[in-house]
Motif scaffolding. Structure first.
Motif, PDB file in Angstrom:
ATOM      1  N   THR A 156      -1.644  -7.847  -0.760  1.00  0.00           N
ATOM      2  CA  THR A 156      -2.894  -7.462  -1.415  1.00  0.00           C
ATOM      3  C   THR A 156      -2.893  -5.954  -1.637  1.00  0.00           C
ATOM      4  O   THR A 156      -2.368  -5.192  -0.805  1.00  0.00           O
ATOM      5  N   GLU A 157      -3.473  -5.525  -2.757  1.00  0.00           N
ATOM      6  CA  GLU A 157      -3.560  -4.091  -3.067  1.00  0.00           C
ATOM      7  C   GLU A 157      -4.895  -3.602  -2.512  1.00  0.00           C
ATOM      8  O   GLU A 157      -5.946  -3.817  -3.106  1.00  0.00           O
ATOM      9  N   THR A 158      -4.865  -2.989  -1.332  1.00  0.00           N
ATOM     10  CA  THR A 158      -6.104  -2.637  -0.634  1.00  0.00           C
ATOM     11  C   THR A 158      -6.820  -1.464  -1.300  1.00  0.00           C
ATOM     12  O   THR A 158      -8.039  -1.342  -1.220  1.00  0.00           O
TER      13      THR A 158
ATOM     14  N   ALA B 156      -2.089 -13.892  -4.083  1.00  0.00           N
ATOM     15  CA  ALA B 156      -2.435 -13.691  -2.660  1.00  0.00           C
ATOM     16  C   ALA B 156      -1.205 -13.503  -1.772  1.00  0.00           C
ATOM     17  O   ALA B 156      -1.273 -13.686  -0.560  1.00  0.00           O
TER      18      ALA B 156
ATOM     19  N   PHE C 283      -0.468  -1.287  -0.538  1.00  0.00           N
ATOM     20  CA  PHE C 283      -0.380  -2.740  -0.325  1.00  0.00           C
ATOM     21  C   PHE C 283      -0.371  -3.084   1.159  1.00  0.00           C
ATOM     22  O   PHE C 283       0.049  -2.283   1.998  1.00  0.00           O
TER      23      PHE C 283
ATOM     24  N   THR D 203      -0.755 -10.303   3.670  1.00  0.00           N
ATOM     25  CA  THR D 203      -1.783 -11.355   3.631  1.00  0.00           C
ATOM     26  C   THR D 203      -1.206 -12.548   4.408  1.00  0.00           C
ATOM     27  O   THR D 203      -0.002 -12.537   4.734  1.00  0.00           O
TER      28      THR D 203
ATOM     29  N   LYS E  68       1.956  -6.137  -7.760  1.00  0.00           N
ATOM     30  CA  LYS E  68       0.681  -6.528  -8.381  1.00  0.00           C
ATOM     31  C   LYS E  68       0.736  -7.993  -8.829  1.00  0.00           C
ATOM     32  O   LYS E  68      -0.235  -8.733  -8.683  1.00  0.00           O
TER      33      LYS E  68
ATOM     34  N   ALA F   3       0.421 -10.060  -5.748  1.00  0.00           N
ATOM     35  CA  ALA F   3      -0.931  -9.954  -5.168  1.00  0.00           C
ATOM     36  C   ALA F   3      -1.915 -10.861  -5.910  1.00  0.00           C
ATOM     37  O   ALA F   3      -2.869 -11.359  -5.313  1.00  0.00           O
ATOM     38  N   CYS F   4      -1.662 -11.123  -7.194  1.00  0.00           N
ATOM     39  CA  CYS F   4      -2.601 -12.015  -7.897  1.00  0.00           C
ATOM     40  C   CYS F   4      -2.414 -13.458  -7.466  1.00  0.00           C
ATOM     41  O   CYS F   4      -3.198 -14.336  -7.826  1.00  0.00           O
TER      42      CYS F   4
END
Ligand SMILES: C[S@@+](CC[C@H](N)C(=O)[O-])C[C@H]1O[C@@H](n2cnc3c(N)ncnc32)[C@H](O)[C@@H]1O
Length: 338
Positions: free
Chosen positions: A71-73, A68, A78, A81, A62, A65-66
Protein backbone atom coordinates in the motif's frame (compact mmCIF):
# COMPACT_ATOMS: atom_id res chain seq x y z
CA UNK A 1 -28.10 -13.41 -22.24
CA UNK A 2 -27.35 -9.66 -21.98
CA UNK A 3 -24.63 -8.75 -24.54
CA UNK A 4 -23.55 -5.50 -22.87
CA UNK A 5 -22.84 -6.89 -19.40
CA UNK A 6 -20.32 -4.36 -18.15
CA UNK A 7 -19.70 -6.31 -14.93
CA UNK A 8 -18.56 -9.36 -16.90
CA UNK A 9 -16.44 -7.24 -19.22
CA UNK A 10 -14.65 -5.62 -16.26
CA UNK A 11 -14.25 -8.98 -14.50
CA UNK A 12 -12.81 -10.62 -17.63
CA UNK A 13 -10.46 -7.65 -17.97
CA UNK A 14 -9.09 -8.45 -14.49
CA UNK A 15 -8.93 -12.21 -15.04
CA UNK A 16 -7.27 -11.90 -18.44
CA UNK A 17 -4.49 -9.52 -17.56
CA UNK A 18 -1.02 -10.92 -17.07
CA UNK A 19 0.28 -7.60 -15.75
CA UNK A 20 -0.24 -8.34 -12.05
CA UNK A 21 1.29 -11.86 -12.13
CA UNK A 22 4.44 -10.63 -13.92
CA UNK A 23 4.75 -7.50 -11.78
CA UNK A 24 4.22 -9.43 -8.56
CA UNK A 25 6.97 -11.88 -9.46
CA UNK A 26 9.51 -9.28 -10.57
CA UNK A 27 8.90 -7.17 -7.44
CA UNK A 28 9.07 -10.26 -5.23
CA UNK A 29 12.40 -11.25 -6.81
CA UNK A 30 13.79 -7.82 -5.84
CA UNK A 31 13.09 -8.66 -2.18
CA UNK A 32 10.95 -5.57 -1.60
CA UNK A 33 8.78 -7.25 1.07
CA UNK A 34 11.82 -8.00 3.25
CA UNK A 35 12.84 -4.34 3.16
CA UNK A 36 9.43 -3.29 4.53
CA UNK A 37 9.48 -5.60 7.59
CA UNK A 38 10.36 -2.74 9.96
CA UNK A 39 7.84 -0.32 8.46
CA UNK A 40 7.12 1.84 5.40
CA UNK A 41 9.98 2.95 3.16
CA UNK A 42 10.29 5.44 0.31
CA UNK A 43 10.60 4.20 -3.25
CA UNK A 44 13.90 6.07 -3.46
CA UNK A 45 15.31 3.99 -0.60
CA UNK A 46 13.77 0.76 -1.90
CA UNK A 47 15.27 1.39 -5.33
CA UNK A 48 18.68 2.24 -3.87
CA UNK A 49 18.75 -0.92 -1.73
CA UNK A 50 17.71 -3.19 -4.61
CA UNK A 51 19.63 -1.45 -7.41
CA UNK A 52 16.30 -0.83 -9.14
CA UNK A 53 15.23 2.05 -11.36
CA UNK A 54 13.24 4.28 -9.01
CA UNK A 55 10.51 5.54 -11.34
CA UNK A 56 9.89 2.07 -12.84
CA UNK A 57 9.73 0.49 -9.39
CA UNK A 58 7.28 3.16 -8.27
CA UNK A 59 4.97 2.42 -11.21
CA UNK A 60 5.15 -1.32 -10.54
CA UNK A 61 4.36 -0.88 -6.83
CA UNK A 62 1.40 1.38 -7.64
CA UNK A 63 -0.02 -1.34 -9.91
CA UNK A 64 0.34 -3.94 -7.14
CA UNK A 65 -1.09 -1.58 -4.53
CA UNK A 66 -4.31 -1.29 -6.52
CA UNK A 67 -4.71 -5.04 -5.85
CA UNK A 68 -3.88 -4.58 -2.13
CA UNK A 69 -0.43 -6.14 -2.56
CA UNK A 70 1.56 -3.39 -0.75
CA UNK A 71 0.00 0.00 0.00
CA UNK A 72 1.19 3.55 -0.75
CA UNK A 73 0.86 5.11 2.71
CA UNK A 74 1.86 8.56 1.41
CA UNK A 75 3.06 9.62 -2.04
CA UNK A 76 6.18 7.62 -2.88
CA UNK A 77 6.17 5.58 0.37
CA UNK A 78 5.08 1.92 0.52
CA UNK A 79 4.22 -0.57 3.29
CA UNK A 80 3.32 -4.24 3.62
CA UNK A 81 -0.30 -5.42 3.52
CA UNK A 82 -1.72 -8.85 4.50
CA UNK A 83 -1.38 -9.91 0.84
CA UNK A 84 2.26 -8.78 0.72
CA UNK A 85 3.24 -10.45 4.02
CA UNK A 86 3.77 -13.94 2.50
CA UNK A 87 6.34 -12.40 0.13
CA UNK A 88 8.68 -11.92 3.13
CA UNK A 89 11.41 -14.55 3.16
CA UNK A 90 11.01 -15.00 6.95
CA UNK A 91 7.27 -15.80 6.68
CA UNK A 92 6.62 -19.38 7.92
CA UNK A 93 4.80 -20.18 4.66
CA UNK A 94 6.81 -17.79 2.49
CA UNK A 95 5.76 -17.58 -1.16
CA UNK A 96 8.78 -15.49 -2.13
CA UNK A 97 10.43 -18.32 -4.05
CA UNK A 98 7.10 -19.49 -5.45
CA UNK A 99 6.29 -16.15 -7.06
CA UNK A 100 9.56 -15.92 -8.90
CA UNK A 101 9.87 -14.79 -12.51
CA UNK A 102 11.69 -17.53 -14.37
CA UNK A 103 12.36 -16.28 -17.91
CA UNK A 104 12.41 -19.82 -19.34
CA UNK A 105 8.91 -20.51 -17.94
CA UNK A 106 7.59 -17.18 -19.19
CA UNK A 107 9.01 -17.83 -22.67
CA UNK A 108 7.34 -21.24 -22.68
CA UNK A 109 3.97 -19.72 -21.75
CA UNK A 110 4.28 -17.33 -24.69
CA UNK A 111 4.05 -20.45 -26.90
CA UNK A 112 0.86 -21.82 -25.30
CA UNK A 113 -1.01 -21.63 -28.63
CA UNK A 114 1.51 -24.14 -30.02
CA UNK A 115 0.46 -26.58 -27.29
CA UNK A 116 -3.22 -25.95 -27.98
CA UNK A 117 -2.71 -26.60 -31.69
CA UNK A 118 -0.39 -29.61 -31.45
CA UNK A 119 -0.56 -31.06 -27.94
CA UNK A 120 3.23 -30.66 -27.71
CA UNK A 121 4.83 -28.88 -24.70
CA UNK A 122 5.24 -25.14 -25.31
CA UNK A 123 8.52 -25.33 -23.38
CA UNK A 124 10.14 -27.53 -26.03
CA UNK A 125 8.93 -25.22 -28.80
CA UNK A 126 10.36 -22.17 -27.00
CA UNK A 127 13.70 -23.69 -25.99
CA UNK A 128 14.38 -26.46 -28.49
CA UNK A 129 14.75 -29.01 -25.70
CA UNK A 130 12.63 -30.59 -22.98
CA UNK A 131 12.17 -29.12 -19.50
CA UNK A 132 14.38 -31.56 -17.56
CA UNK A 133 17.25 -31.44 -20.08
CA UNK A 134 17.06 -27.65 -20.07
CA UNK A 135 17.24 -27.48 -16.26
CA UNK A 136 20.18 -29.91 -16.18
CA UNK A 137 22.08 -27.52 -18.46
CA UNK A 138 21.04 -24.31 -16.62
CA UNK A 139 22.19 -24.69 -13.02
CA UNK A 140 21.12 -21.16 -12.03
CA UNK A 141 17.49 -21.82 -13.00
CA UNK A 142 17.62 -25.33 -11.57
CA UNK A 143 18.54 -23.80 -8.19
CA UNK A 144 15.57 -21.43 -8.40
CA UNK A 145 13.25 -24.34 -9.21
CA UNK A 146 14.70 -26.13 -6.15
CA UNK A 147 13.90 -23.13 -3.95
CA UNK A 148 10.40 -23.01 -5.43
CA UNK A 149 9.93 -26.68 -4.48
CA UNK A 150 11.27 -26.08 -0.97
CA UNK A 151 8.62 -23.40 -0.40
CA UNK A 152 5.84 -25.61 -1.73
CA UNK A 153 7.14 -28.39 0.51
CA UNK A 154 6.62 -26.30 3.65
CA UNK A 155 2.96 -26.19 2.72
CA UNK A 156 2.80 -29.89 1.80
CA UNK A 157 4.55 -31.05 5.00
CA UNK A 158 2.07 -29.10 7.07
CA UNK A 159 -1.03 -30.22 5.17
CA UNK A 160 -0.27 -33.79 3.99
CA UNK A 161 1.69 -35.47 6.82
CA UNK A 162 -1.25 -35.62 9.28
CA UNK A 163 -3.18 -37.87 6.86
CA UNK A 164 -0.93 -40.96 6.88
CA UNK A 165 0.47 -43.23 9.63
CA UNK A 166 4.16 -42.47 8.95
CA UNK A 167 4.95 -43.68 12.47
CA UNK A 168 4.58 -47.29 11.27
CA UNK A 169 7.42 -47.05 8.73
CA UNK A 170 11.12 -47.80 9.23
CA UNK A 171 12.46 -47.25 5.70
CA UNK A 172 11.26 -45.06 2.87
CA UNK A 173 12.46 -44.01 -0.60
CA UNK A 174 11.45 -40.59 -1.88
CA UNK A 175 11.36 -41.28 -5.64
CA UNK A 176 12.03 -38.10 -7.62
CA UNK A 177 12.42 -36.44 -4.25
CA UNK A 178 14.02 -33.29 -5.67
CA UNK A 179 16.26 -31.35 -3.34
CA UNK A 180 15.29 -33.44 -0.29
CA UNK A 181 13.37 -30.72 1.51
CA UNK A 182 10.23 -32.90 1.82
CA UNK A 183 12.22 -35.92 3.01
CA UNK A 184 14.11 -33.75 5.50
CA UNK A 185 10.83 -32.47 6.99
CA UNK A 186 9.42 -36.00 7.14
CA UNK A 187 12.51 -37.50 8.82
CA UNK A 188 12.64 -34.64 11.30
CA UNK A 189 9.07 -35.34 12.36
CA UNK A 190 9.48 -39.15 12.44
CA UNK A 191 12.87 -40.02 13.99
CA UNK A 192 12.37 -43.79 13.54
CA UNK A 193 12.42 -43.55 9.71
CA UNK A 194 15.55 -44.01 7.58
CA UNK A 195 15.10 -42.39 4.17
CA UNK A 196 16.65 -42.53 0.74
CA UNK A 197 16.46 -39.52 -1.54
CA UNK A 198 16.42 -40.71 -5.15
CA UNK A 199 16.59 -38.24 -8.04
CA UNK A 200 18.72 -37.25 -11.03
CA UNK A 201 22.42 -36.63 -10.26
CA UNK A 202 22.37 -32.86 -10.92
CA UNK A 203 19.30 -32.50 -8.66
CA UNK A 204 20.55 -34.47 -5.65
CA UNK A 205 23.91 -32.69 -5.92
CA UNK A 206 22.43 -29.84 -3.88
CA UNK A 207 20.42 -31.97 -1.45
CA UNK A 208 23.07 -32.32 1.25
CA UNK A 209 22.22 -28.85 2.50
CA UNK A 210 18.54 -29.65 3.10
CA UNK A 211 19.25 -33.11 4.56
CA UNK A 212 22.03 -31.92 6.89
CA UNK A 213 19.81 -31.93 10.04
CA UNK A 214 18.88 -35.60 9.45
CA UNK A 215 22.07 -36.75 7.72
CA UNK A 216 22.50 -39.81 9.97
CA UNK A 217 19.21 -41.26 8.67
CA UNK A 218 19.25 -39.97 5.09
CA UNK A 219 21.05 -41.50 2.15
CA UNK A 220 21.32 -39.78 -1.21
CA UNK A 221 21.13 -42.07 -4.25
CA UNK A 222 21.54 -40.43 -7.68
CA UNK A 223 19.90 -42.12 -10.65
CA UNK A 224 17.01 -42.21 -13.08
CA UNK A 225 13.69 -43.88 -12.31
CA UNK A 226 13.61 -44.95 -15.95
CA UNK A 227 16.51 -47.32 -15.14
CA UNK A 228 16.04 -48.61 -11.61
CA UNK A 229 14.84 -47.57 -8.14
CA UNK A 230 16.50 -48.47 -4.77
CA UNK A 231 14.95 -51.77 -3.63
CA UNK A 232 13.40 -53.17 -0.46
CA UNK A 233 11.96 -50.19 1.48
CA UNK A 234 8.75 -50.23 3.56
CA UNK A 235 7.37 -47.31 1.57
CA UNK A 236 7.94 -45.54 -1.73
CA UNK A 237 6.83 -41.92 -1.88
CA UNK A 238 6.35 -40.25 -5.24
CA UNK A 239 5.26 -36.67 -4.66
CA UNK A 240 4.10 -34.44 -7.53
CA UNK A 241 6.29 -36.38 -9.98
CA UNK A 242 3.95 -38.42 -12.20
CA UNK A 243 1.91 -35.47 -13.56
CA UNK A 244 5.11 -34.33 -15.28
CA UNK A 245 5.13 -37.39 -17.55
CA UNK A 246 3.08 -39.00 -20.32
CA UNK A 247 0.97 -42.08 -19.58
CA UNK A 248 3.52 -44.46 -21.10
CA UNK A 249 6.39 -42.91 -19.15
CA UNK A 250 4.35 -43.09 -15.95
CA UNK A 251 3.83 -46.81 -16.49
CA UNK A 252 7.61 -47.26 -16.99
CA UNK A 253 8.32 -45.33 -13.75
CA UNK A 254 5.67 -47.24 -11.80
CA UNK A 255 6.90 -50.59 -13.15
CA UNK A 256 10.42 -49.77 -11.93
CA UNK A 257 9.06 -48.83 -8.50
CA UNK A 258 7.02 -52.05 -8.46
CA UNK A 259 10.17 -54.02 -9.29
CA UNK A 260 11.91 -52.42 -6.29
CA UNK A 261 9.05 -53.05 -3.83
CA UNK A 262 8.82 -55.97 -1.40
CA UNK A 263 5.47 -57.81 -1.41
CA UNK A 264 4.46 -55.82 1.69
CA UNK A 265 5.83 -52.43 0.58
CA UNK A 266 3.44 -49.56 0.10
CA UNK A 267 3.54 -46.93 -2.66
CA UNK A 268 2.24 -43.46 -1.80
CA UNK A 269 1.52 -41.13 -4.70
CA UNK A 270 1.09 -37.62 -3.37
CA UNK A 271 -0.39 -35.43 -6.07
CA UNK A 272 -3.16 -33.08 -7.10
CA UNK A 273 -6.03 -35.15 -8.50
CA UNK A 274 -8.33 -33.78 -11.22
CA UNK A 275 -11.92 -33.57 -9.97
CA UNK A 276 -14.94 -33.53 -12.31
CA UNK A 277 -17.13 -30.44 -12.85
CA UNK A 278 -16.54 -26.69 -12.99
CA UNK A 279 -15.62 -26.00 -9.37
CA UNK A 280 -12.35 -24.23 -8.69
CA UNK A 281 -9.57 -26.69 -8.01
CA UNK A 282 -5.90 -25.86 -8.25
CA UNK A 283 -5.30 -29.22 -9.98
CA UNK A 284 -7.06 -27.81 -13.05
CA UNK A 285 -4.60 -24.90 -13.15
CA UNK A 286 -1.56 -27.10 -12.48
CA UNK A 287 -2.77 -29.32 -15.30
CA UNK A 288 -2.31 -26.52 -17.83
CA UNK A 289 1.04 -25.54 -16.28
CA UNK A 290 2.22 -29.14 -16.63
CA UNK A 291 0.96 -29.28 -20.21
CA UNK A 292 3.00 -26.15 -21.06
CA UNK A 293 6.23 -27.15 -19.31
CA UNK A 294 6.58 -30.90 -19.67
CA UNK A 295 3.68 -32.20 -21.74
CA UNK A 296 2.50 -34.33 -18.82
CA UNK A 297 -0.95 -34.29 -17.27
CA UNK A 298 -2.74 -34.27 -13.98
CA UNK A 299 -5.09 -37.22 -13.83
CA UNK A 300 -8.34 -38.37 -12.31
CA UNK A 301 -8.18 -41.08 -9.67
CA UNK A 302 -9.62 -43.56 -12.17
CA UNK A 303 -6.92 -42.78 -14.76
CA UNK A 304 -4.14 -43.17 -12.20
CA UNK A 305 -5.66 -46.48 -11.07
CA UNK A 306 -5.49 -47.72 -14.67
CA UNK A 307 -1.81 -46.75 -15.01
CA UNK A 308 -1.03 -48.45 -11.69
CA UNK A 309 -2.70 -51.62 -12.96
CA UNK A 310 -0.64 -51.56 -16.16
CA UNK A 311 2.50 -51.49 -13.95
CA UNK A 312 1.39 -54.40 -11.76
CA UNK A 313 0.09 -52.28 -8.89
CA UNK A 314 -3.35 -51.79 -7.34
CA UNK A 315 -4.83 -48.62 -5.87
CA UNK A 316 -5.98 -49.47 -2.34
CA UNK A 317 -6.87 -46.17 -0.68
CA UNK A 318 -7.50 -42.56 -1.67
CA UNK A 319 -7.12 -39.89 1.02
CA UNK A 320 -7.75 -36.25 0.17
CA UNK A 321 -5.83 -33.64 2.21
CA UNK A 322 -6.21 -29.84 2.15
CA UNK A 323 -3.62 -29.75 -0.68
CA UNK A 324 -2.52 -33.01 -2.33
CA UNK A 325 -4.35 -36.35 -2.42
CA UNK A 326 -2.63 -39.47 -1.05
CA UNK A 327 -3.11 -42.40 -3.45
CA UNK A 328 -1.98 -45.57 -1.73
CA UNK A 329 -1.05 -48.63 -3.81
CA UNK A 330 0.49 -52.06 -3.40
CA UNK A 331 1.73 -54.82 -5.67
CA UNK A 332 -1.15 -56.57 -7.44
CA UNK A 333 -1.62 -60.21 -6.61
CA UNK A 334 -1.73 -60.93 -10.34
CA UNK A 335 1.24 -58.79 -11.49
CA UNK A 336 1.30 -56.41 -14.48
CA UNK A 337 -1.74 -56.00 -16.78
CA UNK A 338 0.32 -54.88 -19.78
C1 LIG B 1 7.89 -31.66 -9.71
S1 LIG B 1 9.39 -32.28 -9.09
C2 LIG B 1 8.91 -32.96 -7.53
C3 LIG B 1 10.05 -33.06 -6.57
C4 LIG B 1 9.71 -33.60 -5.19
N1 LIG B 1 9.05 -34.88 -5.22
C5 LIG B 1 8.85 -32.61 -4.44
O1 LIG B 1 7.65 -32.77 -4.36
O2 LIG B 1 9.43 -31.62 -3.95
C6 LIG B 1 9.70 -33.71 -10.08
C7 LIG B 1 11.04 -34.37 -9.74
O3 LIG B 1 11.22 -35.48 -10.62
C8 LIG B 1 12.62 -35.56 -10.86
N2 LIG B 1 12.92 -36.36 -12.03
C9 LIG B 1 12.66 -36.05 -13.34
N3 LIG B 1 13.12 -37.03 -14.13
C10 LIG B 1 13.67 -37.97 -13.33
C11 LIG B 1 14.29 -39.22 -13.55
N4 LIG B 1 14.44 -39.70 -14.79
N5 LIG B 1 14.73 -39.95 -12.48
C12 LIG B 1 14.57 -39.48 -11.22
N6 LIG B 1 13.99 -38.28 -10.93
C13 LIG B 1 13.54 -37.54 -11.98
C14 LIG B 1 13.02 -34.12 -11.05
O4 LIG B 1 14.41 -33.94 -10.97
C15 LIG B 1 12.24 -33.45 -9.94
O5 LIG B 1 12.97 -33.36 -8.75
Amino acid sequence: MKRLDLGSIMRLGELGDFIIPFTLRAVSDLGIADLLIDGPMSVADLAAKTQAHEHSLHRALKALACKAIFTETEPGVFALTPLAEPLRSDHPMSLKDVFTLLPSDAQAWAHLSHTLRTGEPAFDQAHGTDYWTYLAAHQDESVRVDLWMRSINHLHLRTVLPYFAWGELSTLVDVGGGNGSFLAGLLTKYPQIKGILFDLPHVVAGAGLFLQPVKDRAEIVPGSFFDTVPPGADAYVCKTVLPGFSDDDVVRILANIAAAMRPDSVLLLLEAVLPPGDDYDVAKLFDVHTMVLTGGAHRTTERTAQLLNRAGLSLTEVTPTPTLTILRAQLSATGSDS
